[in-house]
Design a protein around this motif. Structure first.
Motif, short mmCIF file in Angstrom:
data_model
loop_
_atom_site.label_atom_id
_atom_site.label_comp_id
_atom_site.label_asym_id
_atom_site.label_seq_id
_atom_site.Cartn_x
_atom_site.Cartn_y
_atom_site.Cartn_z
N GLY A 1 0.83 -1.19 0.00
CA GLY A 1 0.00 0.00 0.00
C GLY A 1 0.86 1.23 0.00
O GLY A 1 2.07 1.14 0.20
N PRO A 2 0.24 2.40 -0.24
CA PRO A 2 1.03 3.63 -0.25
C PRO A 2 1.64 3.90 1.12
O PRO A 2 1.19 3.35 2.13
N ALA A 3 2.67 4.73 1.15
CA ALA A 3 3.35 5.02 2.41
C ALA A 3 2.40 5.73 3.37
O ALA A 3 1.60 6.55 2.96
N GLY A 4 2.48 5.35 4.63
CA GLY A 4 1.74 6.08 5.64
C GLY A 4 0.29 5.66 5.83
O GLY A 4 -0.49 6.40 6.41
N VAL A 5 -0.09 4.49 5.37
CA VAL A 5 -1.47 4.06 5.63
C VAL A 5 -1.54 3.12 6.84
O VAL A 5 -2.58 2.59 7.15
N GLY A 6 -0.39 2.93 7.50
CA GLY A 6 -0.41 2.15 8.74
C GLY A 6 -0.11 0.68 8.54
O GLY A 6 -0.68 -0.15 9.23
N LYS A 7 0.79 0.36 7.64
CA LYS A 7 1.11 -1.05 7.43
C LYS A 7 1.94 -1.59 8.60
O LYS A 7 1.61 -2.62 9.18
N THR A 8 3.00 -0.85 8.93
CA THR A 8 3.84 -1.27 10.04
C THR A 8 3.05 -1.27 11.34
O THR A 8 3.17 -2.17 12.17
N ASP A 9 2.22 -0.23 11.47
CA ASP A 9 1.41 -0.10 12.66
C ASP A 9 0.48 -1.29 12.84
O ASP A 9 0.23 -1.73 13.96
N LEU A 10 -0.01 -1.80 11.74
CA LEU A 10 -0.90 -2.96 11.81
C LEU A 10 -0.16 -4.14 12.42
O LEU A 10 -0.68 -4.82 13.32
N GLY A 11 1.07 -4.37 11.95
CA GLY A 11 1.85 -5.47 12.51
C GLY A 11 2.07 -5.29 14.00
O GLY A 11 1.89 -6.21 14.79
N ARG A 12 2.42 -4.06 14.37
CA ARG A 12 2.68 -3.77 15.76
C ARG A 12 1.42 -4.01 16.60
O ARG A 12 1.48 -4.58 17.68
N SER A 13 0.29 -3.58 16.06
CA SER A 13 -0.95 -3.71 16.83
C SER A 13 -1.36 -5.17 17.00
O SER A 13 -1.88 -5.55 18.04
#
Lengths: 325, 456
Positions: free
Chosen positions: A64-76
């Motif tokens: 997905g585009p940068a800044g849509v919360g991909k890494t954040d999803l993993g963390r969550s």
């Protein structure tokens, strides 16, 4: 194989808690709820893919585009299921010694030096050089044992006592050789170390890969993963995200911000504002004590969401239709 | 047929449709899908769709195609099937007996299966050539035939002949039965039509794309331009991915002695780790010169769009447009997105000086003003028909361009036999080009770009 002992003594202390049951999402709804507790608002689509990936024990590739919360999803996900998060940031030139494991050469060398005397006593009965070498090679595994093995994130995830989430971030930044190293881990959850053998995961880690699609992943990698494409959220979802992350922001301001951002995304820009920019904007406006997103305020603070001069100019040109107040 | 088997069957059909639309789906993906299904509730459409998407589609550029196929395939199918179910439910026992003994397989699911088998057994061209009514008749004819005698000729023609009078084959009873039979016939026909349209969804998408990619660019209509732009973006992205993957594979060079020695100091001069030099990836520099006069403007439009979609692959792209004045348009593309840049180029007027294209004047201008853009690594790409309106060809300038660049390639939208016709001096220029090639459609353009990267 007693890997856990070598890599991190902290985990030994933690093994007490091993008995508590592994938390899992038992439905798509519970995934949405669990992520919401971690302040991550997941759409049904995201939750479905995550839920399936966990259930099927299959890695998931998120694009997905940068800044849509991909890494954040993993963390969550890791936080929601109280798993250890092991993060591997990819970059060009990342190799297996940084990602899988590495032999500690210096330590091996040091130990050989220290054990010199001991070695000569072991070898003193050997008559010829050939015999000495034979004798020495019988001690091989002393030098290539777990003691000298430095586990890197991937091996750590596999040998972890607790269920862990391996977050391989921005895999598109790595080289394609590195992808090949990963294949074994992704399909079989194991790592082969030539000197020792194959290390299998006792608890399969969840593997979460993110990519900004700056290059195409190989088919082999894609085949081993589920795929999730996260796009910009719709207005309603984005408003909920803002209200969750920036609760100080009033309802009206929130709606105005999100509406403006959505209109700006429709312009054709070099870099569209993503969710993180929306959040920054909302936070900044709250700090500035602004309650109404008037036209002038919006134009003055455009630099918070747009990162290119030309984009800002373009938004300014269209400002009358974007900012209604 | 059980529910599960019916679902399985439908999914396989859907997968076939996706494959028809040129989406690569391997056995791994199919397996993943079937192991995912037990975990979800299939009736929730959104979740069902996401499950299919997450398991089957691995390339995000394929997502729009998937959505289209999904909507076509699962969107409308409910109605026709419901009708058949309704028709079956309304029949009383005696009528069911009649139908059963007559021809039709029992139950809508079995009927679906029979229909699918029937269509599957026919050659593709045969299906495309017949209307749904004819096919339904043929189908009913075959069913009743196999039910009673079983001695039906297996050729499609045989089926058709037999089905010419389906009413006589069907049960002849009182009005009620005939009416019900008519309803079933109607429903079967609806199912057939539905199935036909679904079956061809994937093929239609692929055909449409291929049609657009192959369509001679000068014939592309105003309405198709928008569609074409989307396609170029998708296609360009794929091309970019392909090329960047290829580039990565030639990365390793010879051993890096300096670095290896430096690292060995840590281990008492023992070269434990050997470092390799990365072979420098030479990205081509590109200078694009596009004639944007009326005759070739459409080609230039797509060429510019394509080169800028692929900009990341080149170390530098500079674009110039000309009619009788050479103007650098690179800044336009850095300032705004390609489409807006294009429209502002084509609405601008400072490209003309006098009347019609003047290649000679433009090449001279280029050498005079922009020769700094030429280096030994630069590839010059010219797009134009070489119709110089009988003016000075400016050969000296053209040769200078050739001497200062790595190579010079010319794409000519004119048919080859027109190259020296009337005011065209294509062959004159062609002599000094590394290649001059005829381009007709978008594929020709993209193939050319692709080739730029092969022998570097």
């Amino acid at each position: 194989m007693i890997f856990n002992k070598i890599h991190n003594n902290k985990f030994l202390a933690n093994t007490v808690s091993r008995s508590d049951t592994i938390r899992m999402f038992d439905s798509i709804q519970s995934a949405i709820d669990g992520l919401a507790e971690q302040k991550y608002i997941a759409s049904e689509e995201i939750a479905t893919a995550v839920f399936l990936s966990l259930k099927m024990e299959k890695p998931i590739l998120v694009e997905g585009p940068a800044g849509v919360g991909k890494t954040d999803l993993g963390r969550s996900i890791a936080a929601a299921l109280s798993m250890d998060l092991i993060r591997l940031q990819c970059y060009e030139g990342l190799d297996e010694s940084k990602a899988l494991y590495e032999w500690e050469y210096a330590k091996q060398l040091l130990y050989t030096q220290i054990l010199k005397d001991r070695l000569s006593t072991v070898m003193k009965h050997e008559k010829t050089l050939a015999q000495a070498i034979d004798r020495l090679s019988r001690e091989d595994d002393v030098f290539f044992s777990n003691k000298f093995l430095l586990p890197r994130p991937v091996l750590r995830a596999i040998t972890s006592e607790r269920r862990s989430l391996l977050l391989i971030d921005e895999i598109d930044k790595s080289d394609s050789e590195f992808e090949a190293f990963l294949l074994e881990v992704l399909s079989d959850f194991q790592v082969s170390i030539p000197e020792i053998g194959t290390v299998r995961a006792r608890l399969k880690p969840c593997v979460f890969l993110t990519s900004n699609s700056s290059r195409e992943m190989s088919d082999a990698l894609k085949r081993r993963c589920l795929h999730l494409y996260i796009n910009y959220p719709n207005r309603e979802l984005e408003e909920r995200i803002v209200s969750l992350k920036v609760p100080e922001c009033g309802e009206k301001l929130r709606a105005d911000i999100v509406e403006a951002v959505h209109k700006i995304r429709e312009l054709q820009l070099k870099k569209e504002p993503s969710i993180s920019e929306t959040l920054d904007w909302a936070r900044a406006l709250v700090i500035l004590g602004i309650r109404d997103l008037t036209h002038d305020v919006a134009v003055e603070t455009l630099n918070l969401i747009l990162k290119y001069e030309k984009d800002i100019e373009q938004a300014k040109q269209n400002s009358r239709s974007i900012f209604l107040h | 047929m059980t529910e599960a088997a019916a679902l399985e069957y439908r999914l396989f059909e859907f997968i076939d449709i996706l494959r028809d639309a040129n989406i690569a789906i391997s056995a791994d993906e199919v397996l993943a899908l079937f192991s995912a299904l037990p975990h979800i509730r299939i009736l929730e459409k959104n979740i069902f769709r996401q499950t299919l998407k997450t398991c089957l589609i691995k390339d995000y550029t394929d997502i729009p195609v998937f959505e289209k196929c999904f909507n076509d395939f699962f969107g409308s199918s409910g109605d026709a099937q419901a009708e058949v179910v309704g028709a079956f439910r309304d029949m009383n026992a005696r009528e069911i007996m009649l139908v059963e003994s007559g021809a039709l397989p029992h139950g809508p699911a079995a009927l679906e299966k029979a229909l699918a088998d029937f269509l599957g057994s026919l050659p593709g061209e045969f299906i495309l050539g017949k209307s749904p009514e004819e096919l339904t008749a043929a189908f009913l004819g075959m069913m009743s035939g196999s039910g009673s005698s079983g001695g039906v000729g297996m050729t499609p023609d045989g089926r058709l002949k037999k089905s010419a009078q389906p009413q006589q084959e069907g049960p002849v009873g009182d009005e009620g039965v005939r009416d019900t039979y008519g309803r079933i016939l109607y429903a079967v026909e609806a199912m057939m039509r539905d199935r036909l349209s679904r079956k061809t969804t994937g093929v239609r998408i692929r055909d449409r794309e291929e049609y657009l990619l192959h369509k001679p660019i000068y014939k592309i209509t105003q309405d198709e331009i928008k569609e074409m732009h989307d396609l170029i973006r998708r296609f360009g992205q794929k091309l970019k991915n392909k090329i960047s993957l290829r580039k990565k594979r030639v990365k390793h060079g010879g051993p890096d002695i300096k670095r290896t020695l430096r690292a060995s100091v840590r281990y008492g001069g023992m070269p434990f780790r050997i470092f390799f030099r990365d072979r420098r990836i030479e990205r081509p520099r590109l200078v694009v010169l596009c004639d944007i006069s009326g005759s070739v403007s459409q080609y230039s439009r797509f060429m510019l769009l394509l080169t800028h979609t692929l900009q990341g692959l080149f170390s530098k792209v500079r674009s110039f447009a000309f009619i009788s004045n050479m103007v650098e348009i690179t800044p336009l593309f850095t300032e705004m997105d390609p489409e807006r840049a294009l429209s502002s180029i084509f609405s601008d007027t400072n490209f003309t000086y006098g009347w019609g294209s003047n290649y000679g004047r433009c090449f001279e201008q280029f050498i005079h003003d922009y020769s700094d853009s030429l280096t030994g690594k630069t590839t010059v790409l010219i797009l134009g028909d070489g119709r110089n309106n009988y003016q000075d060809p400016g050969l000296r300038a053209f040769i200078t361009i050739k001497e200062r660049s790595r190579n010079i390639l010319w794409l000519n939208p004119d048919k080859r036999h027109l190259w020296n016709w009337a005011d065209s001096i294509a062959y004159l220029y062609g002599e000094y080009c590394d290649t001059m090639k005829e381009v007709n459609n978008f594929l020709d353009l993209s193939e050319f770009i692709d080739k730029l990267f092969i022998d570097i």
